[in-house]
Design an enzyme around this catalytic site. Sequence first.
Site, PDB file in Angstrom:
ATOM      1  N   HIS A  88       0.033 -15.580   7.721  1.00 22.55           N
ATOM      2  CA  HIS A  88       0.627 -14.418   7.067  1.00 22.55           C
ATOM      3  C   HIS A  88       2.047 -14.205   7.583  1.00 22.55           C
ATOM      4  CE1 HIS A  88      -1.900 -12.150   4.287  1.00 22.55           C
ATOM      5  NE2 HIS A  88      -2.956 -12.562   4.965  1.00 22.55           N
ATOM      6  N   ASP A 148      -7.735 -12.628  -2.953  1.00 23.74           N
ATOM      7  CA  ASP A 148      -8.137 -13.690  -3.875  1.00 23.74           C
ATOM      8  C   ASP A 148      -8.583 -14.921  -3.095  1.00 23.74           C
ATOM      9  OD1 ASP A 148      -7.113 -12.880  -6.794  1.00 23.74           O
ATOM     10  OD2 ASP A 148      -5.610 -12.214  -5.343  1.00 23.74           O
ATOM     11  N   HIS A 194       0.809  -1.224   0.000  1.00 25.49           N
ATOM     12  CA  HIS A 194       0.000   0.000   0.000  1.00 25.49           C
ATOM     13  C   HIS A 194       0.843   1.276   0.000  1.00 25.49           C
ATOM     14  CE1 HIS A 194      -3.986  -1.887   0.510  1.00 25.49           C
ATOM     15  NE2 HIS A 194      -3.287  -2.832   1.107  1.00 25.49           N
TER      16      HIS A 194
END
Length: 421
Positions: free
Chosen positions: A107, A362, A18
Amino acid sequence: MGSTFGQHFRVTTYGESHCLSVGCIVEGCPPGMELTEADIQPQMTRRRPGQSSITTPRNEKDRVEIQSGTEFGITLGTPIGMRVMNENQRPKDYGNSTMDLYPRPSHADWTYLEKYGVKASSGGGRSSARETIGRVAAGAIAEKYLRLAHGIEIVAFVSSVGNEYLFPPTPTHPTPATNPEFLKMIEEINRETVDSFAPVRCPNKEASERMEKLVADFRDRQDSIGGTVTCVIRNCPSGLGEPCFDKLEAMLAHAMLSIPATKAFEIGSGFGGCQIPGSIHNDPFIKAPAVPPSQSGLYAAAPRPRLTTKTNNSGGIQGGISNGAPIYFTVGFKPPATIGQAQHTATYDEEDGVLEAKGRHDPCVVPRAVPIVEAMAALTIIDSLLAQQARQTARSLLPPLKGVVPAKHTVVGGETAAEKA
């Protein structure tokens, strides 16, 4: 450290999920090649998010801009800088009190914090698949050189999603390497065909429909699913690879397992080949067919080897060195870690709790991973090719050897010893 791939064709990527932009610096691209954004954008578009209902809804155009290293559309031999602006970044999706408390399951939040003592607060930072934009841009440059100089073709496609397979293992064919239908496919498949089976990119109508339905089912349940991507490299010269520690399959494995969400790599017959006796698995040598006259000009820079193999369980590589046969391998991708379901896990302060993750992700990454796998294959091959060309150039300056087997052997992009004599 850790953001550069290659020794002769070196690619350094930058950027987080980001931040303002992502991109790369490419060093070692041969000068004098025509290159504009139009050569790179098609692969960027294939990789970008928001392509269908079974990919993340994040809407990025991923427009690539060449910043340096070319003039009037010609490569200068100097570093090529490329960038893509993040136009649809939404760090606020991650800046809420709940997600700030938890390292997201599977993650990189926790491991990055352990390594650096700090982590990106939005998205996955450098571990995000957004980082692969630089790889795809660099790979498009590598591909153009490989295609123009050696006629090399690289095509990847989705070969499984969950338990739905393009070529399911059977007692007769525990590995696709022994399946005539698969072997015919990798000789003929092209990107146009692969993309005609959007959005899954599995080149079989019935299998593609099954896979799409499976992904949609997991998406609707706020869950995710993994799969595999198979890649073939055709017309690759023999002699590439640097034994012992930099064997060509080892470098391909390094490249593929550096892609986010990868968990497995197999080449040639792979794990299925472990079930086949050597009498079947061995690849006998045969005389290589002549190059068709219509292709002789295209392949003039890379003479075809005099021998090839009758079968190709080796996947085009033997002893860590390419043998001239098609190179093919498969990469396994895990289910995307971020899902919409609430998950029981622990906070950074070691307290039990429930995380409900937010963001746009996704439900299955393999359709968008196809151009990333192609890019990393191209970067691996061009790096090995440039290393071998340097070796062959140095060798060509020596007096030819007399009465030895290598005297007639073809070289990568140059004369044979016999031709020089």
